[in-house]
Design a protein around this motif. Structure first.
Motif, PDB file in Angstrom:
ATOM      1  N   ILE A 110       0.855  -1.183   0.000  1.00  0.00           N
ATOM      2  CA  ILE A 110       0.000   0.000   0.000  1.00  0.00           C
ATOM      3  C   ILE A 110       0.894   1.237   0.000  1.00  0.00           C
ATOM      4  CG2 ILE A 110      -1.711   1.287   1.351  1.00  0.00           C
ATOM      5  CD1 ILE A 110      -2.677  -1.497   2.369  1.00  0.00           C
ATOM      6  N   THR A 111       0.482   2.259  -0.718  1.00  0.00           N
ATOM      7  CA  THR A 111       1.302   3.453  -0.902  1.00  0.00           C
ATOM      8  C   THR A 111       1.976   3.876   0.399  1.00  0.00           C
ATOM      9  OG1 THR A 111      -0.208   4.194  -2.628  1.00  0.00           O
ATOM     10  CG2 THR A 111       1.317   5.829  -1.748  1.00  0.00           C
ATOM     11  N   ASP A 130       3.180   0.502  -5.789  1.00  0.00           N
ATOM     12  CA  ASP A 130       2.226   0.712  -4.710  1.00  0.00           C
ATOM     13  C   ASP A 130       0.807   0.369  -5.144  1.00  0.00           C
ATOM     14  OD1 ASP A 130       2.541   3.055  -6.366  1.00  0.00           O
ATOM     15  OD2 ASP A 130       1.359   4.203  -4.926  1.00  0.00           O
ATOM     16  N   THR A 131      -0.009   0.043  -4.162  1.00  0.00           N
ATOM     17  CA  THR A 131      -1.415  -0.267  -4.391  1.00  0.00           C
ATOM     18  C   THR A 131      -2.283   0.630  -3.502  1.00  0.00           C
ATOM     19  OG1 THR A 131      -1.779  -1.898  -2.628  1.00  0.00           O
ATOM     20  CG2 THR A 131      -0.731  -2.687  -4.667  1.00  0.00           C
ATOM     21  N   VAL A 132      -3.575   0.634  -3.772  1.00  0.00           N
ATOM     22  CA  VAL A 132      -4.500   1.321  -2.879  1.00  0.00           C
ATOM     23  C   VAL A 132      -4.723   0.472  -1.627  1.00  0.00           C
ATOM     24  CG1 VAL A 132      -5.630   2.566  -4.749  1.00  0.00           C
ATOM     25  CG2 VAL A 132      -6.525   0.332  -4.035  1.00  0.00           C
ATOM     26  N   GLN A 186      -3.498   7.885   0.294  1.00  0.00           N
ATOM     27  CA  GLN A 186      -2.820   7.868   1.585  1.00  0.00           C
ATOM     28  C   GLN A 186      -2.316   9.275   1.913  1.00  0.00           C
ATOM     29  OE1 GLN A 186      -2.907   4.977   3.489  1.00  0.00           O
ATOM     30  NE2 GLN A 186      -4.257   4.478   1.758  1.00  0.00           N
ATOM     31  N   PRO A 187      -2.486   9.733   3.141  1.00  0.00           N
ATOM     32  CA  PRO A 187      -2.097  11.106   3.492  1.00  0.00           C
ATOM     33  C   PRO A 187      -0.633  11.385   3.172  1.00  0.00           C
ATOM     34  CG  PRO A 187      -3.382  10.118   5.259  1.00  0.00           C
ATOM     35  CD  PRO A 187      -3.091   9.016   4.282  1.00  0.00           C
ATOM     36  N   GLY A 188      -0.385  12.534   2.560  1.00  0.00           N
ATOM     37  CA  GLY A 188       0.988  12.969   2.288  1.00  0.00           C
ATOM     38  C   GLY A 188       1.679  12.201   1.196  1.00  0.00           C
TER      39      GLY A 188
END
Length: 417
Positions: free
Chosen positions: A30-31, A85-87, A159-161
């Motif tokens: 995940i990212t 990366d993935t969600v 994802q934040p940031g």
């Protein structure tokens, strides 16, 4: 199926290719956690004869990985690139509780489909390109040209940031500086169901804040109603979307549009003082992102008639442009398009057609930023990605391995020919 495609199909190690993809899915990425799958890819790339491996952080603890399969010489250079990366998987386990698909990283095979987060978006594409090298080796084929591989992070948003294409920015900067060789053609392995996408949409997101003045409900004349102003703005934006759609239509990606995605605001027994809107604008190849944003702002300002109402617009999703992501298109007569389409059609009849990307991803960094032609092509269906239904057909995936190997021979040339 042509003779080479049949030779490759016969030489394909199905078990190895499937294990490669299932292993990639099993490494959650995940990212922000790209390093977890990059370690796995490092092992697999070494195993498959990729040299000059580089693992370089684009942000602390978040690496890209790249390398090269060296050819015999006198051939063109090809790059396969995809994001690692993935969600997120929020709600996945609850959705599939008690089912073999309960673990989003378990990669079960059900009805000849491989399931899991990242299966289509886009670990199938990454693994297709790597398995193609093993296939060429098993078939005794050595390429003339070099094949580069780059797997980068931070493509997905949510994802934040993160989610600002920091990985591909770092990689293309290395190409621009001469630190990495410049490819002659790029295949970005976003899922296309093995169609070839030489064009894609552009986009920007706009967050709009409309501010008035609150007042008690019994004396509304003392206030300035932000909600009422927002209604006028939305009406103007919907009309603007109709204008955009009527303006032009692209043969591969359709019409431009504008979609209002959120509205928040209101007052507690009072005139609403503040409302926020968000929207996304779809752009066609050739449309200027700057001009589209300026036009949008003009429409919004024109809809607000109360001089006491103020408006602020921000653009939170900059990618290859400060405001968003630019649209791209390469020459439809580029010979690599026909090569790739023919290789896919030989491996899986009915596939390999030229279509347009209904999404934004990272080829603009090559096409618009470096003037390097790039397309999307890989197994997987974007329509089930980012959902609890994410999966890829085994047949399509293995056909993709054969197709990519075939395309490598066509584009890079074969030693002895």
């Amino acid at each position: 199926m042509n003779a080479l495609s049949k030779t490759l199909r016969d030489a394909l190690d199905r078990d190895d290719a499937i294990a490669l993809l299932r292993g990639a899915i099993s490494h959650e990425s995940i990212t922000g956690n790209e390093a977890n799958v990059v370690g796995y890819l490092d092992q697999q790339m070494r195993k498959r004869g990729i040299e000059n491996l580089d693992t370089i952080d684009f942000l602390p603890g978040r690496p890209n990985i790249s390398g090269t399969r060296k050819g015999a010489g006198n051939g063109r250079r090809l790059l396969f690139i995809g994001h690692t990366d993935t969600v997120h998987v929020d709600g996945w386990r609850e959705h599939w509780a008690g089912d073999p698909r309960e673990d989003p990283f378990g990669a079960p095979i059900i009805a000849d489909e491989i399931w899991g987060r990242g299966a289509g978006d886009l670990k199938a594409g990454i693994c297709t390109s790597l398995a193609a090298l093993t296939l060429l080796d098993r078939a005794g084929i050595r390429l003339k040209g070099d094949v580069d591989f780059a797997f980068v992070g931070d493509e997905e948003s949510g994802q934040p940031g993160s989610g600002v294409s920091a990985g591909v920015k770092a990689h293309t900067a290395r190409i621009a500086s001469g630190d990495l060789p410049r490819p002659d053609f790029v295949v970005y392995t976003e899922p296309t169901r093995l169609a070839v996408y030489p064009a894609q949409i552009g986009f920007f997101i706009a967050d709009i804040t409309i501010t008035g003045k609150s007042a008690y409900f019994g004396v509304p004349e003392l206030g300035h109603d932000a909600l009422k102003a927002s209604h006028a703005v939305m009406s103007a934006l919907w009309a603007h979307s109709d204008t955009i759609s009527a303006r032009a239509e692209h043969a591969l990606v359709g019409k431009g549009s504008l979609l209002i995605t959120t509205l928040n605001g209101g007052g507690f027994i009072a005139v609403p003082e503040r409302c926020t809107l968000s929207l996304i604008r779809k752009l066609l190849p050739g449309e200027s992102l700057d001009s589209a944003a300026a036009e949008l702002e003009c429409v919004i300002r024109g809809a607000i008639t109360d001089p006491k109402i103020t408006m602020e617009i921000t653009y939170p999703a900059g990618r290859d442009h400060a405001l968003g992501g630019t649209a791209t298109e390469i020459d439809s007569d580029h010979p690599a398009l026909a090569m790739l389409g023919s290789a896919v059609a030989s491996a899986m009849p009915g596939r390999g057609g030229v279509e347009g990307a209904p999404f934004w991803s990272e080829t603009p960094f090559f096409v618009n930023g470096l003037n390097i032609p790039a397309v999307y092509c890989a197994p997987g269906d974007i329509r089930n990605c980012h959902t609890f239904e994410e999966r890829v057909s085994v047949e399509e995936y293995l056909a993709g391995v054969v197709a990519f190997a075939d395309f490598m021979t066509r584009f890079c040339g074969v030693e002895g020919n």
